[in-house]
Design an enzyme around this catalytic site. Structure first.
Site, mmCIF file in Angstrom:
data_model
loop_
_atom_site.group_PDB
_atom_site.id
_atom_site.type_symbol
_atom_site.label_atom_id
_atom_site.label_comp_id
_atom_site.label_asym_id
_atom_site.label_seq_id
_atom_site.Cartn_x
_atom_site.Cartn_y
_atom_site.Cartn_z
ATOM 1 N N HIS A 197 52.472 -62.943 -29.455
ATOM 2 C CA HIS A 197 51.784 -61.788 -30.036
ATOM 3 C C HIS A 197 50.538 -61.456 -29.232
ATOM 4 O O HIS A 197 49.886 -62.348 -28.678
ATOM 5 C CB HIS A 197 51.461 -61.998 -31.518
ATOM 6 C CG HIS A 197 50.433 -63.044 -31.809
ATOM 7 N ND1 HIS A 197 49.089 -62.752 -31.923
ATOM 8 C CD2 HIS A 197 50.539 -64.365 -32.044
ATOM 9 C CE1 HIS A 197 48.422 -63.860 -32.221
ATOM 10 N NE2 HIS A 197 49.270 -64.861 -32.289
ATOM 11 N N ASP A 211 48.105 -59.175 -30.572
ATOM 12 C CA ASP A 211 46.969 -58.797 -31.420
ATOM 13 C C ASP A 211 46.054 -60.015 -31.553
ATOM 14 O O ASP A 211 46.486 -61.146 -31.352
ATOM 15 C CB ASP A 211 47.443 -58.329 -32.807
ATOM 16 C CG ASP A 211 48.257 -59.378 -33.538
ATOM 17 O OD1 ASP A 211 49.176 -59.960 -32.923
ATOM 18 O OD2 ASP A 211 47.984 -59.651 -34.734
ATOM 19 N N ASP A 253 44.816 -67.759 -28.595
ATOM 20 C CA ASP A 253 45.647 -67.210 -29.664
ATOM 21 C C ASP A 253 45.730 -65.699 -29.534
ATOM 22 O O ASP A 253 44.903 -65.002 -30.062
ATOM 23 C CB ASP A 253 45.047 -67.616 -31.008
ATOM 24 C CG ASP A 253 45.891 -67.175 -32.178
ATOM 25 O OD1 ASP A 253 47.037 -66.786 -31.966
ATOM 26 O OD2 ASP A 253 45.379 -67.206 -33.313
ATOM 27 N N GLU A 288 50.691 -60.180 -35.803
ATOM 28 C CA GLU A 288 50.853 -61.571 -36.240
ATOM 29 C C GLU A 288 49.687 -62.010 -37.108
ATOM 30 O O GLU A 288 49.854 -62.748 -38.068
ATOM 31 C CB GLU A 288 50.979 -62.496 -35.021
ATOM 32 C CG GLU A 288 51.428 -63.919 -35.367
ATOM 33 C CD GLU A 288 50.306 -64.851 -35.809
ATOM 34 O OE1 GLU A 288 50.616 -65.880 -36.460
ATOM 35 O OE2 GLU A 288 49.125 -64.572 -35.538
ATOM 36 N N GLU A 289 48.485 -61.553 -36.760
ATOM 37 C CA GLU A 289 47.298 -62.056 -37.447
ATOM 38 C C GLU A 289 47.153 -61.494 -38.859
ATOM 39 O O GLU A 289 46.303 -61.958 -39.617
ATOM 40 C CB GLU A 289 46.040 -61.740 -36.628
ATOM 41 C CG GLU A 289 46.015 -62.405 -35.248
ATOM 42 C CD GLU A 289 45.932 -63.934 -35.313
ATOM 43 O OE1 GLU A 289 45.844 -64.496 -36.421
ATOM 44 O OE2 GLU A 289 45.973 -64.569 -34.243
ATOM 45 N N ASP A 337 52.599 -70.393 -29.766
ATOM 46 C CA ASP A 337 51.479 -69.910 -30.583
ATOM 47 C C ASP A 337 50.931 -71.020 -31.464
ATOM 48 O O ASP A 337 50.464 -70.777 -32.568
ATOM 49 C CB ASP A 337 51.973 -68.731 -31.451
ATOM 50 C CG ASP A 337 50.824 -68.006 -32.145
ATOM 51 O OD1 ASP A 337 49.685 -68.092 -31.646
ATOM 52 O OD2 ASP A 337 51.070 -67.379 -33.184
ATOM 53 N N HIS A 355 40.354 -68.244 -33.471
ATOM 54 C CA HIS A 355 39.685 -67.463 -34.522
ATOM 55 C C HIS A 355 38.185 -67.760 -34.581
ATOM 56 O O HIS A 355 37.511 -67.341 -35.510
ATOM 57 C CB HIS A 355 40.307 -67.711 -35.910
ATOM 58 C CG HIS A 355 41.751 -67.328 -35.995
ATOM 59 N ND1 HIS A 355 42.383 -67.094 -37.194
ATOM 60 C CD2 HIS A 355 42.680 -67.127 -35.044
ATOM 61 C CE1 HIS A 355 43.655 -66.783 -36.966
ATOM 62 N NE2 HIS A 355 43.858 -66.801 -35.668
HETATM 63 ZN ZN ZN Z 1 48.640 -66.729 -33.071
#
Ligand code: ZN
Length: 469
Positions: free
Chosen positions: A84, A86, A115, A149-150, A173, A440
């Protein structure tokens, strides 16, 4: 040998990664249109991947601008690589601009390096290098790229509505060596059905109760508002004593004649509630000692009978454990109650492969119905599992071992990874055991070593699975 192949591509990998990291691909609902299903940023990042793929001679296929794929290889079966592009919002406190990648001697710093943009580029280059080697592909490769995805996985939901499911695949991931099983994850509400009842002069009326906002977190705060007829000081004293005895923090204040009780707990992820402290359940446990109005008494009694001190579903009659995936867990993430209207418990239940969730829920529903409670099922994601000794998993893990010399076994988790979108797929990298996990968080980075080693591992695994077989 594989790591040497990657060496020749290091500069190119860094350049393409920097380009991708420079795109602020955060979901923006207020800018969502048909052209930009989750906002312009994620779409731009998706288009960027198509551009480098077309530059390198690969086919691409877009699915409503929310997901798409890069196509390589040849054969009947499809091998999927699920990535992903995003990212979560940057947040505060960065030492550099999160969307202006900084490349130092040994790392790349920017939002998304771990990520999942770094691993996405690593997996892409594994395919590209094999393609440049003119290997004799035995499978088609679909590098599937999502842009949501997030948040809600709208990307993969949409993609697999119309597109072919790969027979096999991995999602770069998460972590090495591989995550080969993920518990089933369900959310449901237990709702109190209130009938008008004559009250027999209770000493205390529970006016309101709130705790928690998210099903997948243990709530760290709970507030109860009590109307107290007399002996206010006794209640406050009992409450203080309760806090001391149970070693939890809290406070009481009187506000316009209403006693407001607050308990503070410890917030942890809902996948392992036993290591947190559920403020809501403790406060209800305290309230169970009081002579409450009937509706509140019924609500509090439910918590006592089925929820309090029961992180593994034992009081709900759902205790379940397997050697491979561990314990079923129950997190009571959201608790709401209103005077005379009744309340709701929002539950996040995670269960190992083999647990008959539907049957268990029906049985529980029948059991609590006479007590005045019903169940509303939210989402139920079934467990995701590929046997550890499956040759596919073994091949992936062997590629990891050849690169690192680390013989850690693949494992299962209570959370959910992107891999569960695949019928048969596992999460495979790109975090190593010694990687600092800043996903994150501020100052997210990937080391060059991690980036190139991951590329090399993907390269070897793809060669074994899609060229040799
Ligand atoms: Zn991820």
């Amino acid at each position: 040998m594989w790591r040497e192949k990657v060496s020749a591509y290091e500069d190119a990998i860094l350049e393409d990664l920097k380009g991708l990291l420079s795109i602020e691909s955060v979901r923006e609902d207020d800018k969502a249109t048909k052209e930009y299903p989750v906002g312009p940023g994620p779409r731009k990042a998706l288009d960027y991947m198509y551009e480098i793929a077309e530059r390198d001679g690969f086919g691409t296929h877009d699915v409503d601008h929310i997901a798409g794929r890069i196509e390589a290889g040849d054969g009947k079966d499809i091998f999927g690589i699920l990535c992903h592009v995003d990212v979560v919002p940057a947040g505060d406190g960065w030492d550099s601009d999160p969307f202006t990648p900084v490349v130092t001697e040994d790392k790349v710093i920017a939002r998304g390096t771990l990520d999942d943009k770094g691993p996405t580029i690593a997996a892409y280059y594994a395919v590209k290098i094999l393609n440049d080697m003119n290997v004799d592909w035995k499978k088609r490769i679909h590098i599937i790229i999502g842009t949501d995805e997030e948040s809600d996985w709208k990307c993969t939901d949409r993609y697999f509505e119309t597109e072919e499911m790969p027979q096999l695949g991995f999602a770069p991931d998460a972590e090495f060596p591989a995550i080969h099983g993920e518990k089933g994850i369900s959310t449901f509400d237990v709702i109190q059905d209130v009938k008008a009842e004559d009250q027999d002069e209770p000493e205390y009326e529970l006016r309101a109760f709130t705790s928690g906002q998210r099903y997948n977190m243990v709530p760290d705060e709970a507030v109860a508002k009590l109307a107290v007829k007399e002996n206010m000081t006794d209640v406050i004293q009992n409450f203080e004593q309760y806090l001391t005895e149970h070693e939890v923090e809290g406070e009481s204040v009187v506000d316009s004649g209403i006693l407001v009780l607050t308990v503070y707990g410890k917030a942890v992820h809902g996948m392992d509630p036993s290591i947190g402290v559920n403020a809501g359940l403790y406060l209800l446990n305290f309230l169970s000692q009081l002579d409450l109005d009937k509706t509140a008494a019924n609500f509090v009694a439910f918590s006592e009978q089925y929820l309090f001190n029961s992180d593994f579903g034992e009081k709900m009659g759902m205790k379940f454990h397997t050697e491979v995936m561990g314990d079923l867990t129950t997190n009571i993430g959201v608790i709401q109650y209103e005077y005379e209207k009744g309340g709701t418990f929002g539950i996040n239940l995670r269960y190992p492969e083999g647990f008959e969730f539907d049957d268990a829920l029906i049985r529980f529903k029948d059991e609590i119905q006479p007590l005045g409670f019903s169940i509303q099922l939210g989402k139920n994601q079934t467990p995701h599992y590929v046997a550890k000794d499956d040759p596919f998993v073994q091949t992936l893990v062997q590629a990891y071992r050849n690169q690192t010399g680390d013989d850690t076994e693949p494992y299962t988790i209570g959370g959910g990874t992107y891999a569960r979108n695949l019928d048969k797929g596992v999460a495979f990298g790109a975090m190593f055991s010694d990687s600092e996990d800043l996903m994150h968080q501020k100052n997210e980075y990937i080391t060059k070593k991690q980036l190139f080693n991951a590329t090399s591992i993907y390269l070897e695994a793809l060669y074994k699975l899609c060229v040799e077989e």
